[in-house]
Design an enzyme around this catalytic site. Structure first.
Site, PDB file in Angstrom:
ATOM      1  N   LEU A  98       1.247  -0.513   0.036  1.00  0.00           N
ATOM      2  CA  LEU A  98      -0.216  -0.576  -0.285  1.00  0.00           C
ATOM      3  C   LEU A  98       0.798   1.173  -0.425  1.00  0.00           C
ATOM      4  CD1 LEU A  98      -2.866  -1.009   2.755  1.00  0.00           C
ATOM      5  CD2 LEU A  98      -3.101  -0.684   0.220  1.00  0.00           C
ATOM      6  N   ASP A  99       0.295   2.304  -0.771  1.00  0.00           N
ATOM      7  CA  ASP A  99       1.141   3.350  -0.768  1.00  0.00           C
ATOM      8  C   ASP A  99       1.603   3.985   0.158  1.00  0.00           C
ATOM      9  OD1 ASP A  99       1.270   2.939  -4.018  1.00  0.00           O
ATOM     10  OD2 ASP A  99      -0.103   4.965  -3.691  1.00  0.00           O
ATOM     11  N   ALA A 100       2.553   4.935   1.289  1.00  0.00           N
ATOM     12  CA  ALA A 100       2.302   5.467   2.085  1.00  0.00           C
ATOM     13  C   ALA A 100       1.283   6.040   2.474  1.00  0.00           C
ATOM     14  CB  ALA A 100       4.243   6.389   2.412  1.00  0.00           C
ATOM     15  N   THR A 102      -1.950   5.977   1.912  1.00  0.00           N
ATOM     16  CA  THR A 102      -3.365   4.885   1.964  1.00  0.00           C
ATOM     17  C   THR A 102      -3.379   3.815   2.970  1.00  0.00           C
ATOM     18  OG1 THR A 102      -2.677   4.874  -0.330  1.00  0.00           O
ATOM     19  CG2 THR A 102      -3.927   3.089   0.184  1.00  0.00           C
ATOM     20  N   HIS A 179       0.126   1.742  -8.349  1.00  0.00           N
ATOM     21  CA  HIS A 179      -0.477   2.661  -8.204  1.00  0.00           C
ATOM     22  C   HIS A 179      -1.851   2.874  -8.592  1.00  0.00           C
ATOM     23  CE1 HIS A 179       2.796   4.255  -5.450  1.00  0.00           C
ATOM     24  NE2 HIS A 179       3.097   4.476  -6.754  1.00  0.00           N
TER      25      HIS A 179
END
Length: 231
Positions: A98-100, A102, A179
């Site tokens: 997961l993105d930072a 998110t 993404h």
């Protein structure tokens, strides 16, 4: 199991790190130098620099990932990591990323085979995201998202989409492109302002505060294994 997977189960390194240990000749199986294609059978004796290695018990953890935490074991920039949040006796690592910025459901485990299957597109594991976006997507825009969006790395698979509020939508996808949700929404003219994964492979963070984690139940573990047993 392969020697690198065995080493990862003992907690001494990730699979990639285990490959390096094997290449440098530090690992022996039944007294013989291990190779990258070595398999470990029940009863085999594995040691690292002469120290006996024993696999840890399998562990399965669900984390409610908070924002500004990176999905990795360690970060060269010193940012907090999801592994640092989960103080578990077993060495567990995240399944996917997961993105930072998110938040939401993230599974961590030392079951390498299950992690590999969950990440494989063949099993079409559902990932459900709630996105706060710029503007108010129309019904036509939601239909475009549901049908699949053309991105620079190809068209996305069909998604399940529903409106939660004028500027808030829910997308359910089973692909794992980098993404992907952000790129899909940007492609239809509604960049993401915040993103939360509410469900992963049937697991939700209901009852978990951001940053909190829990062990999976026996039923949840069985459901994951059944999910990845399908052909």
């Amino acid at each position: 199991m392969r020697l690198n997977a065995y080493l990862a189960r003992t907690g001494v390194a990730s699979r990639r790190g285990a490959d390096e240990l094997i290449k440098t000749g530090r690992v022996r199986v039944n007294g013989v130098r291990g190779e990258l294609n070595t398999f470990v059978e029940e009863g085999d004796v594995v040691d690292l620099d002469g120290r006996l290695l024993v696999p840890q018990a399998l562990a399965y953890v669900l984390l409610h990932k908070p924002p500004e935490v990176v999905t990795t074991a360690r970060d060269p920039h010193g940012r907090p990591t999801v592994v640092g949040l989960v103080q578990h006796e077993a060495r567990v690592v995240p399944v996917g990323r997961l993105d930072a910025d998110t938040t939401g459901a993230l599974l961590l485990t030392n079951d390498g085979e299950l992690a590999h299957r969950l990440a494989h597109p063949r099993y079409e594991v559902d990932k459900v995201y709630e996105a706060e976006v710029e503007g108010e997507p129309s019904d036509e825009t939601l239909a475009v998202l549901a049908a699949g969006v053309e991105l620079d790395d190809g068209r996305t698979a069909p998604a399940r989409v529903r409106r939660l509020a004028p500027s808030r939508v829910e997308l359910s996808i089973h692909e794992g492109r980098k993404h992907q949700v952000k790129r899909m929404l940007e492609a239809v003219g509604h960049p993401v302002r915040s993103l939360h994964r509410s469900r992963y492979a049937g697991l939700t963070v209901e009852g978990l505060e951001p940053g909190a984690w829990r062990e999976l139940t026996g039923d949840e573990r069985a459901a994951l294994k059944e999910l990845t047993r399908r052909t």
